[in-house]
Design a protein around this motif. Structure first.
Motif, PDB file in Angstrom:
ATOM      1  N   UNK A  39       0.904  -1.129  -0.010  1.00 45.01           N
ATOM      2  CA  UNK A  39       0.064  -0.017  -0.050  1.00 45.01           C
ATOM      3  C   UNK A  39       0.669   1.067  -0.131  1.00 45.01           C
ATOM      4  N   UNK A  40       1.766   1.305   0.823  1.00 44.62           N
ATOM      5  CA  UNK A  40       2.676   2.359   0.891  1.00 44.62           C
ATOM      6  C   UNK A  40       3.589   2.869  -0.528  1.00 44.62           C
ATOM      7  N   UNK A  41       4.001   1.526  -1.139  1.00 44.88           N
ATOM      8  CA  UNK A  41       4.690   1.662  -2.406  1.00 44.88           C
ATOM      9  C   UNK A  41       3.766   2.158  -3.375  1.00 44.88           C
ATOM     10  N   UNK A  42       2.445   1.703  -3.346  1.00 47.58           N
ATOM     11  CA  UNK A  42       1.283   2.042  -4.453  1.00 47.58           C
ATOM     12  C   UNK A  42       0.967   3.604  -4.230  1.00 47.58           C
ATOM     13  N   UNK A  43       1.037   4.181  -3.016  1.00 48.27           N
ATOM     14  CA  UNK A  43       0.772   5.547  -2.767  1.00 48.27           C
ATOM     15  C   UNK A  43       1.815   6.326  -3.256  1.00 48.27           C
ATOM     16  N   UNK A  44       2.840   5.968  -3.045  1.00 49.10           N
ATOM     17  CA  UNK A  44       4.113   6.655  -3.499  1.00 49.10           C
ATOM     18  C   UNK A  44       4.260   6.532  -5.030  1.00 49.10           C
ATOM     19  N   UNK A  45       3.842   5.477  -5.510  1.00 49.48           N
ATOM     20  CA  UNK A  45       4.032   5.509  -7.169  1.00 49.48           C
ATOM     21  C   UNK A  45       2.833   6.334  -7.602  1.00 49.48           C
ATOM     22  N   UNK A  46       1.725   6.454  -6.997  1.00 48.81           N
ATOM     23  CA  UNK A  46       0.629   7.321  -7.407  1.00 48.81           C
ATOM     24  C   UNK A  46       0.910   8.727  -7.396  1.00 48.81           C
ATOM     25  N   UNK A  47       1.644   9.261  -6.140  1.00 47.63           N
ATOM     26  CA  UNK A  47       2.225  10.572  -6.205  1.00 47.63           C
ATOM     27  C   UNK A  47       3.080  10.981  -7.007  1.00 47.63           C
ATOM     28  N   UNK A  48       4.099  10.060  -7.600  1.00 48.39           N
ATOM     29  CA  UNK A  48       5.039  10.265  -8.436  1.00 48.39           C
ATOM     30  C   UNK A  48       4.505  10.491  -9.830  1.00 48.39           C
ATOM     31  N   UNK A  49       3.623   9.546  -9.985  1.00 47.70           N
ATOM     32  CA  UNK A  49       2.896   9.661 -11.372  1.00 47.70           C
ATOM     33  C   UNK A  49       2.143  11.015 -11.547  1.00 47.70           C
ATOM     34  N   UNK A  50       1.501  11.121 -10.471  1.00 48.88           N
ATOM     35  CA  UNK A  50       0.539  12.532 -10.486  1.00 48.88           C
ATOM     36  C   UNK A  50       1.546  13.742 -10.509  1.00 48.88           C
ATOM     37  N   UNK A  51       2.650  13.584 -10.161  1.00 52.21           N
ATOM     38  CA  UNK A  51       3.517  14.828 -10.299  1.00 52.21           C
ATOM     39  C   UNK A  51       4.022  15.142 -11.647  1.00 52.21           C
ATOM     40  N   UNK A  52       4.206  13.939 -12.164  1.00 52.72           N
ATOM     41  CA  UNK A  52       4.684  13.943 -13.669  1.00 52.72           C
ATOM     42  C   UNK A  52       3.576  14.460 -14.608  1.00 52.72           C
ATOM     43  N   UNK A  53       2.312  13.858 -14.178  1.00 53.00           N
ATOM     44  CA  UNK A  53       1.313  14.195 -15.179  1.00 53.00           C
ATOM     45  C   UNK A  53       0.375  15.475 -15.047  1.00 53.00           C
TER      46      UNK A  53
END
Length: 272
Positions: free
Chosen positions: A7-21
């Motif tokens: 869950x933590x890794x998924x949240x971090x991944x979503x945040x990173x993708x959101x920052x790029x998009x």
């Protein structure tokens, strides 16, 4: 514990993708905003009312010619890169060539050079050959950077293909050329698609070669049109973002359509 980590890794991944998009999202919604709303404080993260005037203004302008120029330049550059790099990579992978390591080192060094380094030499060469103010100049310029990358990538893939496949084709009566075209190329199609897509994206996003080698604005691609629109419209941000949105749509569409082949090509190349 494992689920919590996921869950933590998924949240971090979503945040990173959101920052790029987020810049892409902001570009698109700005195209639908009015000029007044763009400068509103605090800023709105969603248009209060959608307006298409900016898209209509851009479409009524020169975007059609810019778009056609981008398609021509990018398509020709991609075809040239594939025609040169596919057989070259195969030859470097299959034949014992003296000095191949030095050749590969030169290819690798070219990937580290910024476009500005080769800009002046290419300008002099194209000027002497009478290629300025034509489609040929930016096509050749972008291909000079696309061919080395494609050769390096495809050679690694070709090395991993068993030679027994070609030997079996020869037993069935195929010559080397026929075996290459009917056996090796179909197997290597995912990696070839990767090289073609990257070459197309690079040529589509080129600006410096196009505006340097073409003084005739009728031959400018979309990127040069965006560059020209900044001064022409006094930075009307909704028009500029509409122009930019139109320019990135083909790249997004191509990526979505070829996503399966791109992932397969990259993964197969890494496995090989």
């Amino acid at each position: 514990m494992s689920n919590r980590k996921n869950w933590i890794l998924s949240i971090i991944g979503v945040v990173i993708v959101g920052a790029f998009l987020f810049p892409v999202y902001w570009m698109i919604i700005t195209a639908f905003k009015t000029q007044t709303e763009i400068f509103q404080t605090p800023p709105t993260f969603f248009p209060k009312e959608f307006q298409l005037d900016s898209f209509i203004t851009v479409i009524q302008g020169d975007v059609g010619q810019y778009f056609l120029n981008s398609v021509i330049i990018s398509s020709l550059a991609t075809i040239l890169v594939l025609v040169l790099s596919v057989p070259s990579a195969y030859g470097l992978a299959r034949f014992r060539i003296k000095g191949v390591q030095s050749m590969l080192l030169v290819y690798l060094v070219t990937q580290m050079l910024p476009a500005t380094v080769v800009l002046t030499p290419l300008f002099i060469v194209f000027n002497n050959l009478g290629l300025l103010n034509t489609y040929i100049a930016p096509v050749l310029a972008t291909a000079t950077l696309g061919v080395p990358f494609s050769v390096l990538l495809l050679r690694t893939f070709f090395i991993g293909i068993p030679k027994e496949l070609e030997e079996a084709a020869k037993i069935d009566g195929c010559g080397r050329l026929r075996a290459f075209l009917q056996v090796i190329v179909p197997i290597s199609l995912p990696s070839i698609v990767v090289c073609g897509a990257i070459s197309f994206f690079f040529a589509w996003g080129d600006l410096i070669f196009s505006i340097t080698f073409n003084r005739n604005q009728d031959l400018w691609p979309l990127t040069a049109g965006i560059f020209n629109a900044v001064g022409r419209y006094g930075i009307e941000w909704n028009n500029l973002m509409a122009f930019t949105t139109i320019s990135v749509l083909p790249v997004i569409i191509i990526f979505v359509l070829l996503q399966k082949h791109l992932v397969e090509g990259l993964v197969s190349g890494s496995v090989k």
